[in-house]
Design a protein around this motif. Structure first.
Motif, PDB file in Angstrom:
ATOM      1  N   PRO A  74     -39.121 -92.889 -15.982  1.00 34.12           N
ATOM      2  CA  PRO A  74     -40.301 -92.301 -16.617  1.00 34.12           C
ATOM      3  C   PRO A  74     -40.766 -93.127 -17.814  1.00 34.12           C
ATOM      4  N   LYS A  75     -42.039 -93.474 -17.797  1.00 32.17           N
ATOM      5  CA  LYS A  75     -42.628 -94.232 -18.907  1.00 32.17           C
ATOM      6  C   LYS A  75     -43.656 -93.399 -19.646  1.00 32.17           C
ATOM      7  N   TYR A  76     -44.510 -92.701 -18.896  1.00 31.04           N
ATOM      8  CA  TYR A  76     -45.572 -91.909 -19.510  1.00 31.04           C
ATOM      9  C   TYR A  76     -45.965 -90.760 -18.605  1.00 31.04           C
ATOM     10  N   MET A  77     -46.592 -89.759 -19.226  1.00 34.78           N
ATOM     11  CA  MET A  77     -47.130 -88.633 -18.473  1.00 34.78           C
ATOM     12  C   MET A  77     -48.296 -88.021 -19.226  1.00 34.78           C
ATOM     13  N   MET A  78     -49.199 -87.464 -18.458  1.00 35.21           N
ATOM     14  CA  MET A  78     -50.334 -86.747 -19.025  1.00 35.21           C
ATOM     15  C   MET A  78     -50.529 -85.487 -18.193  1.00 35.21           C
ATOM     16  N   GLY A  79     -50.523 -84.331 -18.840  1.00 31.93           N
ATOM     17  CA  GLY A  79     -50.795 -83.060 -18.184  1.00 31.93           C
ATOM     18  C   GLY A  79     -52.144 -82.553 -18.662  1.00 31.93           C
ATOM     19  N   PHE A  80     -53.002 -82.132 -17.738  1.00 29.44           N
ATOM     20  CA  PHE A  80     -54.354 -81.737 -18.105  1.00 29.44           C
ATOM     21  C   PHE A  80     -54.916 -80.712 -17.122  1.00 29.44           C
ATOM     22  N   THR A  81     -55.884 -79.956 -17.606  1.00 27.71           N
ATOM     23  CA  THR A  81     -56.610 -79.010 -16.772  1.00 27.71           C
ATOM     24  C   THR A  81     -58.099 -79.200 -16.999  1.00 27.71           C
ATOM     25  N   PRO A  82     -58.831 -79.558 -15.941  1.00 28.61           N
ATOM     26  CA  PRO A  82     -60.285 -79.644 -16.063  1.00 28.61           C
ATOM     27  C   PRO A  82     -60.931 -78.274 -15.835  1.00 28.61           C
ATOM     28  N   PRO A 120     -39.972 -92.628 -25.482  1.00 32.67           N
ATOM     29  CA  PRO A 120     -39.709 -93.463 -26.663  1.00 32.67           C
ATOM     30  C   PRO A 120     -39.472 -94.943 -26.386  1.00 32.67           C
ATOM     31  N   GLU A 121     -38.722 -95.272 -25.352  1.00 36.25           N
ATOM     32  CA  GLU A 121     -38.404 -96.672 -25.079  1.00 36.25           C
ATOM     33  C   GLU A 121     -39.597 -97.476 -24.559  1.00 36.25           C
ATOM     34  N   HIS A 122     -40.732 -96.801 -24.318  1.00 35.30           N
ATOM     35  CA  HIS A 122     -41.921 -97.486 -23.798  1.00 35.30           C
ATOM     36  C   HIS A 122     -43.108 -97.393 -24.764  1.00 35.30           C
ATOM     37  N   ARG A 123     -42.855 -97.004 -25.979  1.00 36.91           N
ATOM     38  CA  ARG A 123     -43.936 -96.858 -26.965  1.00 36.91           C
ATOM     39  C   ARG A 123     -44.300 -98.206 -27.571  1.00 36.91           C
ATOM     40  N   GLY A 124     -45.518 -98.274 -28.078  1.00 38.67           N
ATOM     41  CA  GLY A 124     -45.971 -99.455 -28.804  1.00 38.67           C
ATOM     42  C   GLY A 124     -46.526-100.567 -27.933  1.00 38.67           C
ATOM     43  N   ILE A 125     -46.721-100.280 -26.634  1.00 41.43           N
ATOM     44  CA  ILE A 125     -47.254-101.328 -25.744  1.00 41.43           C
ATOM     45  C   ILE A 125     -48.581-100.914 -25.099  1.00 41.43           C
ATOM     46  N   GLY A 126     -49.197 -99.849 -25.639  1.00 40.97           N
ATOM     47  CA  GLY A 126     -50.526 -99.463 -25.177  1.00 40.97           C
ATOM     48  C   GLY A 126     -50.583 -98.417 -24.077  1.00 40.97           C
ATOM     49  N   LEU A 127     -49.466 -97.797 -23.728  1.00 41.97           N
ATOM     50  CA  LEU A 127     -49.491 -96.813 -22.649  1.00 41.97           C
ATOM     51  C   LEU A 127     -50.242 -95.543 -23.041  1.00 41.97           C
ATOM     52  N   GLY A 128     -50.118 -95.109 -24.277  1.00 43.95           N
ATOM     53  CA  GLY A 128     -50.881 -93.944 -24.737  1.00 43.95           C
ATOM     54  C   GLY A 128     -52.375 -94.213 -24.686  1.00 43.95           C
TER      55      GLY A 128
END
Length: 166
Positions: free
Chosen positions: A58-66, A82-90
């Motif tokens: 797991p690197k990133y996730m986004m949960g959303f409701t349109p 945490p181990e994948h932060r700071g490289i633009g994934l957000g």
């Protein structure tokens, strides 16, 4: 990888690690998150975008409701492990959300009070606006709402709600 709200339970059944990773992400973003992603109202109706090998790495996730009839897109959870932060994934996830709504809706995200100092500048850098009001929800959590749209927005606080007009 896109997982619709209707596919969530099936996806969780495929791998125990998926549920564990999703819960870690939700708890990282929502401090009083329950243990049940399927029934907690902040996640139950969400669709998700995750990295393609999420169950293993797991690197990133986004949960959303349109909410198309309201021209609203609620971003319930944006989490980079945490181990994948700071490289633009957000930033990549925000861009993805912006592309999903384009000129059809606005995006709303609530940031818990203890995270405003860290996440407020991040969202503002991505073009989000806020009234600056801190709102206490019925459970006693204090948060600040941030909004983004490709069109001009007018924000106004009414009680415990921010009214969005365009």
């Amino acid at each position: 990888m896109y997982i619709s709200a209707e596919e969530l339970q099936e996806w969780l059944n495929e791998s125990k690690s998926v549920g564990k990773h999703l819960l870690q992400g939700y708890r990282g973003a929502i401090s009083n998150m329950t243990n049940d992603i399927v029934s907690d109202p902040r996640s139950a109706n969400n669709s998700h975008i995750v990295n393609s090998d999420f169950s293993l790495n797991p690197k990133y996730m986004m949960g959303f409701t349109p909410y198309p009839s309201q021209s609203k897109f609620i971003l319930s959870c944006l989490y980079v492990f945490p181990e994948h932060r700071g490289i633009g994934l957000g930033t990549h996830l925000i861009y993805t959300a912006q592309q999903l709504v384009k000129d059809k809706a606005f995006i709303q995200v609530a940031v818990e009070e203890k995270q405003i100092e860290f996440l407020g500048p991040f969202y503002k850098k991505q073009g989000f606006k806020t009234t600056g009001d801190r709102i206490k929800d019925p459970a006693g959590m204090v948060y600040q709402d941030y909004f983004w749209a490709s069109f001009p927005l007018k924000l106004e606080r009414v009680g415990r709600t921010i009214i969005v007009r365009w």
